[in-house]
Design a protein around this motif. Structure first.
Motif, PDB file in Angstrom:
ATOM      1  N   HIS A  41       0.855  -1.199   0.000  1.00 12.54           N
ATOM      2  CA  HIS A  41       0.000   0.000   0.000  1.00 12.54           C
ATOM      3  C   HIS A  41       0.887   1.244   0.000  1.00 12.54           C
ATOM      4  O   HIS A  41       0.923   1.983   0.997  1.00 12.54           O
ATOM      5  CB  HIS A  41      -0.932   0.003   1.214  1.00 12.54           C
ATOM      6  CG  HIS A  41      -1.766  -1.227   1.340  1.00 12.54           C
ATOM      7  ND1 HIS A  41      -2.886  -1.459   0.551  1.00 12.54           N
ATOM      8  CD2 HIS A  41      -1.645  -2.312   2.153  1.00 12.54           C
ATOM      9  CE1 HIS A  41      -3.423  -2.622   0.875  1.00 12.54           C
ATOM     10  NE2 HIS A  41      -2.683  -3.166   1.846  1.00 12.54           N
ATOM     11  N   PRO A  42       1.620   1.487  -1.066  1.00 13.06           N
ATOM     12  CA  PRO A  42       2.607   2.581  -1.053  1.00 13.06           C
ATOM     13  C   PRO A  42       1.990   3.967  -0.936  1.00 13.06           C
ATOM     14  O   PRO A  42       2.643   4.879  -0.444  1.00 13.06           O
ATOM     15  CB  PRO A  42       3.333   2.410  -2.399  1.00 13.06           C
ATOM     16  CG  PRO A  42       2.378   1.664  -3.244  1.00 13.06           C
ATOM     17  CD  PRO A  42       1.611   0.768  -2.335  1.00 13.06           C
ATOM     18  N   THR A  43       0.752   4.135  -1.389  1.00 10.02           N
ATOM     19  CA  THR A  43       0.156   5.468  -1.316  1.00 10.02           C
ATOM     20  C   THR A  43      -0.191   5.877   0.111  1.00 10.02           C
ATOM     21  O   THR A  43      -0.556   7.033   0.334  1.00 10.02           O
ATOM     22  CB  THR A  43      -1.108   5.523  -2.179  1.00 10.02           C
ATOM     23  OG1 THR A  43      -2.019   4.483  -1.773  1.00 10.02           O
ATOM     24  CG2 THR A  43      -0.769   5.338  -3.648  1.00 10.02           C
ATOM     25  N   ASN A  50       6.558  10.137  -2.560  1.00 10.29           N
ATOM     26  CA  ASN A  50       7.758  10.759  -3.125  1.00 10.29           C
ATOM     27  C   ASN A  50       8.278   9.993  -4.332  1.00 10.29           C
ATOM     28  O   ASN A  50       8.776  10.605  -5.293  1.00 10.29           O
ATOM     29  CB  ASN A  50       8.848  10.838  -2.046  1.00 10.29           C
ATOM     30  CG  ASN A  50       8.497  11.810  -0.942  1.00 10.29           C
ATOM     31  OD1 ASN A  50       7.667  12.703  -1.126  1.00 10.29           O
ATOM     32  ND2 ASN A  50       9.106  11.642   0.213  1.00 10.29           N
ATOM     33  N   ARG A  51       8.167   8.679  -4.321  1.00 14.41           N
ATOM     34  CA  ARG A  51       8.618   7.901  -5.476  1.00 14.41           C
ATOM     35  C   ARG A  51       7.778   8.227  -6.711  1.00 14.41           C
ATOM     36  O   ARG A  51       8.307   8.358  -7.816  1.00 14.41           O
ATOM     37  CB  ARG A  51       8.556   6.411  -5.160  1.00 14.41           C
ATOM     38  CG  ARG A  51       9.557   5.955  -4.124  1.00 14.41           C
ATOM     39  CD  ARG A  51       9.546   4.457  -3.970  1.00 14.41           C
ATOM     40  NE  ARG A  51      10.014   3.800  -5.188  1.00 14.41           N
ATOM     41  CZ  ARG A  51      10.033   2.491  -5.353  1.00 14.41           C
ATOM     42  NH1 ARG A  51       9.569   1.704  -4.396  1.00 14.41           N
ATOM     43  NH2 ARG A  51      10.484   1.960  -6.462  1.00 14.41           N
ATOM     44  N   VAL A  52       6.485   8.318  -6.521  1.00 18.39           N
ATOM     45  CA  VAL A  52       5.611   8.680  -7.646  1.00 18.39           C
ATOM     46  C   VAL A  52       5.944  10.076  -8.153  1.00 18.39           C
ATOM     47  O   VAL A  52       6.012  10.315  -9.369  1.00 18.39           O
ATOM     48  CB  VAL A  52       4.135   8.577  -7.219  1.00 18.39           C
ATOM     49  CG1 VAL A  52       3.227   9.146  -8.299  1.00 18.39           C
ATOM     50  CG2 VAL A  52       3.764   7.140  -6.934  1.00 18.39           C
ATOM     51  N   SER A  53       6.163  11.009  -7.248  1.00 22.32           N
ATOM     52  CA  SER A  53       6.466  12.388  -7.649  1.00 22.32           C
ATOM     53  C   SER A  53       7.783  12.464  -8.412  1.00 22.32           C
ATOM     54  O   SER A  53       7.890  13.175  -9.422  1.00 22.32           O
ATOM     55  CB  SER A  53       6.521  13.287  -6.411  1.00 22.32           C
ATOM     56  OG  SER A  53       5.290  13.280  -5.730  1.00 22.32           O
ATOM     57  N   TYR A 208       6.054   7.072  12.860  1.00 17.40           N
ATOM     58  CA  TYR A 208       4.770   6.688  12.267  1.00 17.40           C
ATOM     59  C   TYR A 208       4.082   7.908  11.650  1.00 17.40           C
ATOM     60  O   TYR A 208       3.530   7.834  10.551  1.00 17.40           O
ATOM     61  CB  TYR A 208       3.876   6.047  13.327  1.00 17.40           C
ATOM     62  CG  TYR A 208       2.482   5.766  12.833  1.00 17.40           C
ATOM     63  CD1 TYR A 208       2.219   4.639  12.051  1.00 17.40           C
ATOM     64  CD2 TYR A 208       1.433   6.627  13.138  1.00 17.40           C
ATOM     65  CE1 TYR A 208       0.942   4.384  11.588  1.00 17.40           C
ATOM     66  CE2 TYR A 208       0.155   6.376  12.682  1.00 17.40           C
ATOM     67  CZ  TYR A 208      -0.095   5.257  11.906  1.00 17.40           C
ATOM     68  OH  TYR A 208      -1.361   5.014  11.442  1.00 17.40           O
ATOM     69  N   PHE A 209       4.115   9.030  12.341  1.00 23.15           N
ATOM     70  CA  PHE A 209       3.484  10.236  11.817  1.00 23.15           C
ATOM     71  C   PHE A 209       4.310  10.867  10.694  1.00 23.15           C
ATOM     72  O   PHE A 209       3.760  11.550   9.823  1.00 23.15           O
ATOM     73  CB  PHE A 209       3.264  11.253  12.941  1.00 23.15           C
ATOM     74  CG  PHE A 209       2.221  10.837  13.933  1.00 23.15           C
ATOM     75  CD1 PHE A 209       0.875  11.012  13.659  1.00 23.15           C
ATOM     76  CD2 PHE A 209       2.574  10.237  15.133  1.00 23.15           C
ATOM     77  CE1 PHE A 209      -0.098  10.633  14.567  1.00 23.15           C
ATOM     78  CE2 PHE A 209       1.611   9.839  16.046  1.00 23.15           C
ATOM     79  CZ  PHE A 209       0.263  10.032  15.764  1.00 23.15           C
ATOM     80  N   LEU A 210       5.624  10.631  10.685  1.00 19.07           N
ATOM     81  CA  LEU A 210       6.453  11.165   9.616  1.00 19.07           C
ATOM     82  C   LEU A 210       6.380  10.317   8.353  1.00 19.07           C
ATOM     83  O   LEU A 210       6.561  10.842   7.242  1.00 19.07           O
ATOM     84  CB  LEU A 210       7.910  11.255  10.081  1.00 19.07           C
ATOM     85  CG  LEU A 210       8.227  12.275  11.172  1.00 19.07           C
ATOM     86  CD1 LEU A 210       9.688  12.168  11.573  1.00 19.07           C
ATOM     87  CD2 LEU A 210       7.914  13.692  10.701  1.00 19.07           C
ATOM     88  N   ASP A 211       6.101   9.031   8.489  1.00 17.99           N
ATOM     89  CA  ASP A 211       6.133   8.114   7.345  1.00 17.99           C
ATOM     90  C   ASP A 211       4.779   7.875   6.708  1.00 17.99           C
ATOM     91  O   ASP A 211       4.711   7.344   5.600  1.00 17.99           O
ATOM     92  CB  ASP A 211       6.727   6.761   7.769  1.00 17.99           C
ATOM     93  CG  ASP A 211       8.193   6.869   8.125  1.00 17.99           C
ATOM     94  OD1 ASP A 211       8.877   7.739   7.557  1.00 17.99           O
ATOM     95  OD2 ASP A 211       8.665   6.082   8.978  1.00 17.99           O
TER      96      ASP A 211
END
Length: 269
Positions: A41-43, A50-53, A208-211
């Protein structure tokens, strides 16, 4: 008095054996969960966003190299400077810790004790951060050459290759930061196992909140990808037209999403 000191020392060792592995286990469990979430669930994660961007940014830059070439090089140069700064801090801290351990070994005959393990574990974290930062600079420097290489019209494979190299550099950047995050509980381990265990729990809670991302951002990215698939499938245009939104195969591979994979297969059939 001597028996009291012996009992106190034994009690502190028991705390080291109990709380330190528990703190490391908390950090390990969190990062295993993060890895599984990025995989399936990368989104839901900042790393997936960031990878998508970055993937989309490469396609946009390579759609018009004459116009966007300077901007691309400047952006990569800024990332290289940040990686170089992180590598410099890492190797400086590693040198300081090596000097402290060497001096303590000469004066106190500090060999194969719990204090040596503390300093050695911190040293490993900083050396790992240094090596990952160097690899990050290596990939960014390689991408700075590739992103302005002329490619045949309609060729998306080369842009995929460049985007992959850019994401590899960003992966090493993330690993270098993770090494720094792991060093914080180990640094507090010098002040005792209780401080180390507390810092590990707080670090996992803060990470957890940063990731992770909020549901609104996840819905926005999913809608962007779905709209991209629709437009790309309808246009079937050249590289420059598809570069505005990317390629469905790119997102399918990048996100590892069953939703995108099934949509792409249905359209191909």
């Amino acid at each position: 008095m001597m028996f009291g000191m012996t009992f106190k020392k034994t009690d502190e060792e028991l705390l080291d054996y109990a709380l330190v592995p528990s703190g490391l286990l908390v950090m390990l469990i969190y990062h295993v969960w993060l890895l599984v979430t990025i995989r399936h669930h990368p989104t839901r994660t900042v790393i997936g966003h960031n990878r998508v961007s970055r993937h989309e940014w490469v396609f946009h830059m390579m759609s018009d190299p004459q116009k966007n070439g300077i901007l691309a090089i400047q952006t990569l140069r800024n990332n290289m400077m940040a990686s170089t700064l992180l590598a410099t801090i890492s190797i400086t801290l590693s040198s300081l810790i090596s000097a402290v351990v060497g001096r303590a070994g000469e004066t106190l005959a500090l060999t194969y004790t719990i204090h040596t393990v503390k300093y050695f574990s911190i040293l490993v974290c900083f050396l790992t951060a240094f090596l990952c930062s160097m690899q990050c600079v290596r990939y960014y420097a390689h991408v700075s050459f590739l992103i302005n290489v002329p490619s045949p019209k309609g060729s998306r494979e080369f842009a995929e290759f460049v985007a992959h190299k850019l994401n590899m550099g960003s992966l090493f950047w993330s690993l270098a930061l993770r090494a720094f995050y792991f060093s914080f509980p180990l640094l507090l381990w010098i002040f005792g196992p209780v401080a180390m265990f507390t810092c590990s729990c707080l670090m996992a809670f803060l990470l957890y909140f940063l990731d992770t991302v909020n549901p609104a951002s996840e819905t926005l990215l999913n809608g962007h990808v779905d709209g991209y698939i629709k437009i790309t499938d309808e246009s079937r245009g050249d590289f420059k037209e598809a570069a505005a939104l990317g390629d469905s195969n790119i997102y399918s591979t990048l996100l590892q999403s069953s939703k995108l994979g099934s949509a792409s297969n249905a359209k191909l059939n």
